[in-house]
Design an enzyme around this catalytic site. Structure first.
Site, PDB file in Angstrom:
ATOM      1  N   GLY A  10     -63.904  37.515  53.662  1.00 32.40           N
ATOM      2  CA  GLY A  10     -64.268  38.180  54.876  1.00 32.40           C
ATOM      3  C   GLY A  10     -62.876  38.734  55.882  1.00 32.40           C
ATOM      4  O   GLY A  10     -63.363  38.915  57.457  1.00 32.40           O
ATOM      5  N   GLY A  13     -62.440  41.249  59.122  1.00 29.68           N
ATOM      6  CA  GLY A  13     -63.841  40.809  59.960  1.00 29.68           C
ATOM      7  C   GLY A  13     -62.780  40.729  61.200  1.00 29.68           C
ATOM      8  O   GLY A  13     -61.594  39.916  61.326  1.00 29.68           O
ATOM      9  N   ILE A  54     -68.310  38.887  47.709  1.00 24.81           N
ATOM     10  CA  ILE A  54     -67.728  37.505  46.803  1.00 24.81           C
ATOM     11  C   ILE A  54     -69.258  37.183  46.019  1.00 24.81           C
ATOM     12  O   ILE A  54     -69.198  35.909  45.579  1.00 24.81           O
ATOM     13  CB  ILE A  54     -67.896  36.330  48.208  1.00 24.81           C
ATOM     14  CG1 ILE A  54     -69.130  37.104  49.315  1.00 24.81           C
ATOM     15  CG2 ILE A  54     -66.672  36.672  48.689  1.00 24.81           C
ATOM     16  CD1 ILE A  54     -69.700  36.372  50.358  1.00 24.81           C
ATOM     17  N   TYR A 153     -79.712  34.347  59.503  1.00 24.29           N
ATOM     18  CA  TYR A 153     -77.907  33.859  59.793  1.00 24.29           C
ATOM     19  C   TYR A 153     -78.332  31.922  60.386  1.00 24.29           C
ATOM     20  O   TYR A 153     -77.282  31.838  59.248  1.00 24.29           O
ATOM     21  CB  TYR A 153     -77.992  34.540  60.721  1.00 24.29           C
ATOM     22  CG  TYR A 153     -75.803  34.479  61.403  1.00 24.29           C
ATOM     23  CD1 TYR A 153     -75.557  34.423  60.529  1.00 24.29           C
ATOM     24  CD2 TYR A 153     -76.292  33.781  63.120  1.00 24.29           C
ATOM     25  CE1 TYR A 153     -73.474  33.740  60.926  1.00 24.29           C
ATOM     26  CE2 TYR A 153     -74.898  33.117  62.332  1.00 24.29           C
ATOM     27  CZ  TYR A 153     -73.340  33.288  62.463  1.00 24.29           C
ATOM     28  OH  TYR A 153     -72.196  33.796  62.576  1.00 24.29           O
ATOM     29  N   LYS A 157     -76.841  29.996  57.578  1.00 27.31           N
ATOM     30  CA  LYS A 157     -75.243  28.766  58.291  1.00 27.31           C
ATOM     31  C   LYS A 157     -74.951  27.119  57.914  1.00 27.31           C
ATOM     32  O   LYS A 157     -74.891  26.130  57.465  1.00 27.31           O
ATOM     33  CB  LYS A 157     -75.121  28.760  59.692  1.00 27.31           C
ATOM     34  CG  LYS A 157     -73.904  30.083  60.111  1.00 27.31           C
ATOM     35  CD  LYS A 157     -72.409  30.221  59.035  1.00 27.31           C
ATOM     36  CE  LYS A 157     -72.029  31.523  59.534  1.00 27.31           C
ATOM     37  NZ  LYS A 157     -70.857  31.594  58.328  1.00 27.31           N
TER      38      LYS A 157
END
Ligand code: AKB
Length: 343
Positions: A10, A13, A54, A153, A157
């Site tokens: 990432g 980002g 990924i 999300y 996480k």
């Protein structure tokens, strides 16, 4: 001999930008991976950048063979607002992607004979307070409290935090050769909303803070999508990078947990508005509340307790609210847009 590298997923980002700049300044050899071509200014700072997914096992397999990876900063993820539009895709990237990287880390650790460090940014989205009254009453939330996320999300996480713990401590615990090699050294930070002077986030629900400030500096109208009284913990990007670096460098024996809260200040949206208006008096900012995004933010804590990080590895932010806005964000953002105008 394979080259020793730090792998950053990432990489394009917000955190990737800050981290690549920081680590390249210390002459680290960086392999950066992102689904999009690495942003031009970052290219000369890494030894290799790869456009890739990924979820691509073949690509990850190649990375294991070609490099000696000493630390993985796994930053790639789909943030909270964007994830709600396609939760299953978010799950694939956030969870399956993390699983693939953990698997890669195990293979690397076993090849190298020492544990690869796996640095994972989690989020205040892992929390889920049930009502606004509860949010207003609980004060600073500790790492093991109120873990009932309401977003895909946040669920991703929280689960990945557990996966990291599993890969570190219990991986293949029943296999005959389970004691054969070292496993992963998983270390995780639960970040608050992040604000960078350099980049604007996309797809998050804490984005109203950075969006308001950048819009004001650019001179564009901004409709803030949460109520003025909304309070969340925030941190500026240099402190986020500092926390990642310091956690990576900490002695393993000093770490009493896998997951640490970190934070620095927690303004209301009204306070961010007032600071922004003072710095950019012509800014056009309205509050046009999006009830659905508001509902998400209302489940996130108004503050978090980061005493474990302070105690175990000496965490201390450099920027309180006053310094964050007046010495970092406002001057740097002002300069950035003035330079853009002059070109
Ligand atoms: C988001 O809003 O999704 C992120 C976060 C708080 O993790 N900025």
């Amino acid at each position: 001999m394979r080259e020793e590298v730090v792998l950053i997923t990432g990489a394009n980002g917000e955190i990737g930008h800050g981290l690549i700049r920081y680590l390249s300044g210390l002459n680290y050899t960086i392999v950066a991976i992102d689904v999009n071509p690495l942003d031009r200014p970052l290219r000369s700072l890494v030894s290799k950048w790869i456009v890739g997914d990924i979820l691509d096992q073949i690509l990850l397999g190649r990375l294991v063979v070609e490099h000696q990876i000493r630390t993985i900063y796994h930053l790639a993820s789909i943030l909270s607002t964007k994830a709600e539009y396609n939760p299953e895709t978010a799950h694939r990237i956030n969870v399956e992607g993390t699983l693939n990287l953990l698997r890669l880390a195990v293979e690397q650790s076993q090849w190298q004979g020492s544990p690869v460090k796996f640095i994972y940014p989690s989020s205040i989205a892992a929390y889920g307070l049930e009502t606004l009254d509860q949010k207003n009453q609980v004060g600073k939330v500790k790492e093991n409290e109120h873990l009932f996320p309401t977003t895909m999300y946040g669920c991703n996480k929280l689960y990945c935090e557990h996966l990291g713990r599993y890969y570190s401590k219990h991986y293949r615990q029943l296999a005959a050769d389970s004691a054969a090699g070292p496993s992963v050294d998983f270390r995780c930070l639960r970040f608050p909303g992040l604000i960078s002077a350099e980049t604007i986030p996309t797809g998050g629900t804490s984005d109203y803070g950075p969006e308001m400030l950048h819009a004001a500096a650019k001179g564009t109208l901004y409709n803030c999508f949460v109520r003025p009284d909304t309070r969340l913990p925030f941190m500026v990007m240099p402190d986020a990078i500092k926390s990642l670096i310091n956690l990576e460098a900490a002695d393993q024996e000093k770490l009493s947990r896998f997951v640490y809260n970190v934070t620095s200040f927690n303004p209301t949206a009204r306070e961010i508005f007032e600071i922004t208006k003072k710095a950019f008096p012509d800014a056009q900012i309205d509050f046009e509340v999006d009830q659905r995004r508001q509902k998400i933010v209302d489940t996130w804590p108004a503050d978090v307790d980061d005493s474990a990080a302070r105690q175990d590895w000496g965490w201390q932010p450099d920027f309180d609210q006053e310094r964050a806005f007046n010495e970092y964000l406002i001057p740097a953002i002002r300069k950035q847009y003035m330079e853009t105008e002059n070109h």
